[in-house]
Motif scaffolding. Structure first.
Motif: not given
Length: 74
Positions: A2-4, A6-7, A28, A33-34, A36, A38
């Motif tokens: 999962m691409k973060r 939002d961060l 990231d 934490d860019g 993670t 899922s």
């Protein structure tokens, strides 16, 4: 995975507000934490606990720098 995003957006906005923004390409990764693993909400039943545990362990090893992955283009 999962691409973060939002961060990523949060960190960029925060850097602007703090006057620390630097333009350019940002990467990231697991380390920041860019990216993670899922929650696997829809595939959890298809992947064994052993494999999920191995994936988590590999993520921790990559994040800690104990192992590395070269993902440069060929």
């Amino acid at each position: 995975m999962m691409k973060r995003l939002d961060l990523a957006v949060y960190h960029e906005v925060d850097s602007v507000l703090l006057g620390k923004f630097k333009p350019g390409v940002k990467e990231d990764s697991l380390q920041n934490d860019g990216v993670t693993l899922s929650n696997m909400n829809y595939t959890k039943n298809l992947i064994s606990d052993v494999i999920r545990d191995k994936l988590k362990n590999m993520g921790q090893l990559l994040k800690s720098g104990k192992i590395t992955f070269n993902y440069s283009e060929k």
